[in-house]
Each structure stands twice: as C-alpha cells, then as structure tokens.
Enzyme design. Structure first.
Site, PDB file in Angstrom:
ATOM      1  N   CYS A 398      30.792  25.663  37.646  1.00 58.09           N
ATOM      2  CA  CYS A 398      29.372  25.505  37.963  1.00 58.09           C
ATOM      3  C   CYS A 398      28.499  26.179  36.897  1.00 58.09           C
ATOM      4  CB  CYS A 398      29.079  26.008  39.372  1.00 58.09           C
ATOM      5  SG  CYS A 398      27.580  25.258  40.044  1.00 58.09           S
ATOM      6  N   HIS A 529      32.598  23.045  42.363  1.00 60.30           N
ATOM      7  CA  HIS A 529      33.440  24.237  42.553  1.00 60.30           C
ATOM      8  C   HIS A 529      34.848  23.824  42.982  1.00 60.30           C
ATOM      9  CE1 HIS A 529      30.349  27.398  42.252  1.00 60.30           C
ATOM     10  NE2 HIS A 529      29.538  26.509  42.773  1.00 60.30           N
ATOM     11  N   GLU A 531      37.436  25.483  43.050  1.00 62.34           N
ATOM     12  CA  GLU A 531      38.135  26.551  43.774  1.00 62.34           C
ATOM     13  C   GLU A 531      38.005  26.405  45.293  1.00 62.34           C
ATOM     14  OE1 GLU A 531      35.371  26.885  42.028  1.00 62.34           O
ATOM     15  OE2 GLU A 531      33.985  28.369  42.855  1.00 62.34           O
TER      16      GLU A 531
HETATM   17  N1  GLN Z   1      22.569  28.756  39.115  1.00 65.30           N
HETATM   18  C1  GLN Z   1      23.120  27.457  38.853  1.00 65.30           C
HETATM   19  C2  GLN Z   1      22.410  26.376  39.635  1.00 65.30           C
HETATM   20  O1  GLN Z   1      21.778  26.651  40.628  1.00 65.30           O
HETATM   21  C3  GLN Z   1      24.604  27.433  39.114  1.00 65.30           C
HETATM   22  C4  GLN Z   1      24.950  27.644  40.546  1.00 65.30           C
HETATM   23  C5  GLN Z   1      26.412  27.991  40.749  1.00 65.30           C
HETATM   24  O2  GLN Z   1      27.080  28.446  39.844  1.00 65.30           O
HETATM   25  N2  GLN Z   1      26.901  27.809  41.953  1.00 65.30           N
HETATM   26  O3  GLN Z   1      22.473  25.230  39.285  1.00 65.30           O
END
Ligand code: GLN
Length: 555
Positions: A398, A529, A531
């Site tokens: 992410c 994600h 994970e």
């Molecule tokens: N801060 C980033 C966003 O909001 C990534 C979010 C994250 O890593 N879950 O897009």
C-alpha cells in the site's frame, strides 16, 4: 427473546463465549481462534465473532499503536486484529456480521428508536442492549450456517465496560442452558524466576467477578509461562467449582499455530463436543500439524527488514501493529522452508543520517508496510532508493507501493519533487493523488469508513512477477487507502521502465507496480494489502514469491 436459529441440519445453534480474566493481552483471541480450529477439525461448522467494548463504531479511526493493527474484511469492515486470527485459523472469510462494538450497537438501537421501531416504549439499556447483542450473534450464526458460534468478548471480566455483554451471555444461557458454554481465559502469574511457581488466586477472583454477574465458567484456560501442574489444576477446580478436566493449560508458545495442537493434548475438543451434545465427524488436524512442523523445522534463516514508523512504543505494540504482515511473512517462509528473522527499521533515522541506509545491505528482503501521514516518509523513500539500486528483494504494501512509485518518479523519471498529495499538497508532480470519489468523502468531514475499503478485483498482466506468483488473470484483494497512482503519470513512469502489472479491470486504478526481472530480482509494490489474505494453509502467493527471492539472495 427470539428463538435461537437452527442450522441446515435443523439443530439449534450452540454458543461458546470466550471472556478474559485478570488482565488483557494474554491471548484471548488466539485461544478463541484455536477453539474454533479444533472444532472445525472435528467436522463442526464454526464461525467466530468479536465484541469490542469501546465506543468507536469500528476500528478504522484508531491509531495502530493504540489498539494494534486495523484488520479489513472483504466487505470493507475495519475491525480488530483478532478477526485476522479467526480468518487465519479457520481459513474462512468473515464479514461485518462477525464484528461489533459498543458504539455500533448503541448506534443501531438509537437509530431504531428514532425510527419509532420500539412502539413508544422506554428503551432501557437492559434488556434492549443485550437483546441487540444476542440478535447480532444469531444473525451471524445464521449467515454462516454455523453449528457453533464462537464469541470473544473484549476486555476483562470485572470491568465496567463489558458488563452488558456478560448480561447478554447470562440471558442467552438462562433461555438456552444446554446450548451455551462459557470459557474464561485467565492469567496465572508466576513470581519465581523460572516461571513455575504459579499463582491461581487472581483467577479465583476473576471467577468470583463472573459469579457476581450470574455466570459460572465451564472451562478455564490457564495462561501461564508453563503448563499447569496437577496441584494448580486441583486448586482451580476446588476453588472455582469446575472439574479438573475443564482446567486447560495455555502455556507460552513459540508459535501461535501450536496452540490448537496443545489444546488437543488435553482432549479439549472431546470435552467441548460432549458438553454441547455434538457428535464429531472425523478428525483432521493433519494439514495444520504439517504447517506447524514445516515452520518449526525450517532451520535456514532469512533476514527480513521492515521499514516503518510505529516502532517506538516497545516490541509488544510493534508486533500488534503489524500482526498480519508478520504472520504473512511466516506463512511465506514456511512455504519455502525458511525461518524468517524479522527486524524493525525506524525510517526516521535515514532522514537524520542518509548514509545509514547502507545497513540495509545485510537484509535478504525488505518490506515497507502500509501507513498514513508524513512522518518518516523521506526516510522510507531514501531506503527504497537504496533497495532498488542494490537489488534487495522488496515488497511494498500500500503506502510501500505508493512510495516506491514516488521514488521512481523522482530518481528515474526526472520528476523532481514528485510526491503524494497526502504529504505535499503543493507538489509539482502529484504522482500519488486522491481520486474524485475519495475527495468527495473527505470534504464531508466524516472520516469513519470513508477510504477505499475491502475487496476489489485486480487484473494481472501476463509475463510479470505478479502473474508468475498468482498464475491468475483476475484476483481479489483487500484495500484500505485514500490515495492512488495518478493516471496522468502512468505513461511517463511506464516509459521509464516501471511496470504496472496489476490494475482495476477498467484500467483506471493501478494495483501492482514492479520492476522488470532483468533489472532487479524482486521489486513489487501492491496498492492492496496482500497480508490480510494470507493464511497458514494458503500463504499469499506474493509473500511466498518474496520469501523465495529473499532465500535466493541469501544463497
Ligand atoms: N496513506 C496511503 C493512502 O491513504 C496509504 C494507506 C495504507 O498504506 N494503507 O492512500
């Protein structure tokens, strides 16, 4: 009270509640997940729920250092990390029906009251709040067509916070006495250095706390450094009024995945089935045992560095903030017969001292996990540049994908000052930006559950690292973010060699970015994600591929 639902076999649903004694943080969630696992292995259809006693409507607005990782389900529910344990142990996708908080219950009851659904009655806390709790438990059981619904109640007995949930258990038990089991997971402290002189008194008090709200446990799990000896079991049996066989040892373990196996050493599933009047349909812990053995027997180590920022609040919170990442590394490690050694790298140090990135050379693989906000970001970008140039296997999750894109834009595509508008709204090159639909959510000043959340499909391009891992053209992955790769910059980034190997089926949103294998052994970032979907018996393909690349670097 409404009748308990009946499953497809026409039998009444059975309920197993798991509550905590003495103090929190002793592994109630893993205990509940393990109970579910051993029942499932006996052929019983199980579902699991978590009740959190806080007023937050979900876990989305909490800082991970406060309450650990926010887990996300397919349907976008942002919930407690224990839900991740349930999914990993049961190998099942759960839904928002499996999670509730005090806040969400009150919200619903209040909304129903505003809709005149109580027919002019005074809506008193008791019984209406516990009744709503029971309704939700029954709804989840029905949705999952479960024979047994496991319900973990957060917090510790004796606290003010979870009293209404204990009242729900009491009500359910008095109307369905044969269908409800209550498990107390209680801490048994030891004052001696070797951890052997175990003290049962705090647990006796916890049982008295339960008694005072009309509840008696059926099973006590003694969480202690070591297994409970005969004397301790006798004592708990006598003082707490339960049989010795119903005192189960829950000693410390090297791997949480050994907990179900330990419980079965004390024939726990037999006890549970007998008490609930359920007949087992075979036993099958073989694949679980095989995973546990593979993880334990893997002797060759690989060193995985995790670069992040929630690293200053002690090891315990750290492990909690990144639990799914840690578990996914372990699953991938076991799949390639390697033992991962995970180390935490604070990214802010690279801002103070950029030359310190050289220490990254000693890792076999590096992960930059998800995150929010600006702290430590330049340090992460410095780290990613080093990782890219020194060909260290990289997995960006992410934010880790967004930052890799920014690093590439700045140093390979000539877009000096490129950034995400999350951190620098005035950047000349907003390569990561907010999409119009998310911007709309933001302006409403309501931050709860307004991100891009939950499962979305991604198309995977053939001939890429991602495709080699998945062997699939279409995958479904879980999201939790507001920002995206800005479509305006895709062309220039692609021209300079960054490959977008996964994207939304309409091609609007980039889901996976990677570098060609001829320039780097393994450099992959995902907007989602992975994970959150990795499980011991089905490790996530990208984590397996990453661990394989790390093992190869080690060689
Ligand atoms: N801060 C980033 C966003 O909001 C990534 C979010 C994250 O890593 N879950 O897009």
């Amino acid at each position: 009270m409404k009748k308990a639902p009946r499953g497809s076999t026409g039998k009444r649903t059975k309920y197993i509640f798991v509550v905590g004694g003495v103090m929190s943080g002793v592994g109630k969630g893993v205990t509940a997940a393990s109970i579910g696992k051993i029942l499932q292995a006996r052929g019983i259809r199980v579902t699991a729920m978590k009740i959190d006693p806080y007023v937050n409507v979900d876990a989305g607005t909490m800082n991970p250092t406060e309450h650990g990782e926010t887990f996300v389900l397919d349907d976008g529910m942002e919930c407690d990390q224990d839900m991740g344990n349930y999914e990993r142990f049961l190998g099942k996708d759960l839904s928002r029906a499996n999670y509730m908080t005090t806040g969400s219950i009150y919200l619903e009851v209040i909304q129903r009251e505003r809709n005149l659904e109580f027919g002019g009655k005074c809506v008193s806390v008791v019984p209406y709040i516990p009744l709503e709790v029971i309704n939700r438990i029954n709804r989840a059981a029905k949705l999952a067509n479960a024979e047994v619904v496991l319900v973990e109640v957060g917090g510790t007995v004796g606290e003010y916070e979870n009293i209404l949930f204990l009242e729900a258990i009491r009500m359910l038990r008095s109307s369905h006495p044969e269908d409800v089991l209550l498990c107390l997971v209680s801490y048994i402290p030891s004052l001696s250095a070797g951890g052997t002189e175990l003290k049962t008194k705090p647990t006796q008090h916890a049982v008295r706390d339960l008694n005072s709200v009309g509840l008696q446990p059926d099973i006590i799990f003694g969480r202690a450094p070591v297994s409970l000896d005969k004397k301790r079991k006798e004592k708990l049996s006598l003082m707490c009024g339960i049989s010795e066989e119903d005192v189960i040892s829950a000693p410390n373990v090297d791997s949480i995945y050994d907990v179900p196996l330990n419980f079965e050493k004390e024939s726990l599933s037999d006890r549970l089935l007998m008490k609930l009047g359920l007949r087992p349909r075979g036993t099958d812990l073989a694949s679980w045992r095989a995973f546990s053995r593979a993880a334990r027997d893997a002797k060759r180590e690989v060193r995985i560095g995790v670069v992040g920022k929630y690293f200053d609040s002690g090891d315990f919170m750290l492990a909690d903030s990144y639990i799914s990442v840690i578990e996914a590394i372990k699953h991938g490690g076991a799949a390639v017969h390697r033992k991962p050694i995970i180390e935490w790298i604070e990214s802010e140090q690279f801002e103070r001292d950029p030359a310190a990135v050289r220490q990254l050379a000693k890792y076999d693989g590096i992960i930059v996990p998800g995150g929010f906000g600006g702290r430590g970001i330049e340090g992460k970008i410095t780290a990613i540049k080093y990782i890219r140039e020194h060909k260290i296997p990289y997995l960006g999750l992410c934010y880790g994908m967004q930052l890799a894109t920014i690093e590439y834009a700045r140093h390979k595509a000539g877009l000096k000052g490129a950034h995400t508008t999350e951190v620098d709204p005035a950047t000349p090159y907003p390569v990561i930006d907010i999409m119009p639909e998310q911007r709309k959510n933001m302006s409403e000043k309501n931050f709860g559950a307004t991100m891009r959340l939950g499962a979305y499909p991604a198309a995977i391009e053939e001939g890429t690292i991602a495709f080699a891992a998945y062997h699939k053209h279409l995958v479904s992955e879980r999201h939790r973010h507001r920002y995206e790769v800005n479509p305006k910059y895709i062309e220039v980034l692609t021209k300079q060699g960054l490959i977008f190997s996964g994207f939304s089926p309409d091609h609007r949103l980039m889901e996976v970015a990677e570098l060609p294998r001829k320039t780097h052994p393994f450099f992959v970032g995902t907007q989602f994600h992975p994970e959150l979907k990795s499980r011991p018996l089905s490790p996530h393909p990208l984590f397996t591929a990453f661990m394989k690349a790390a093992a190869e670097r080690k060689k």
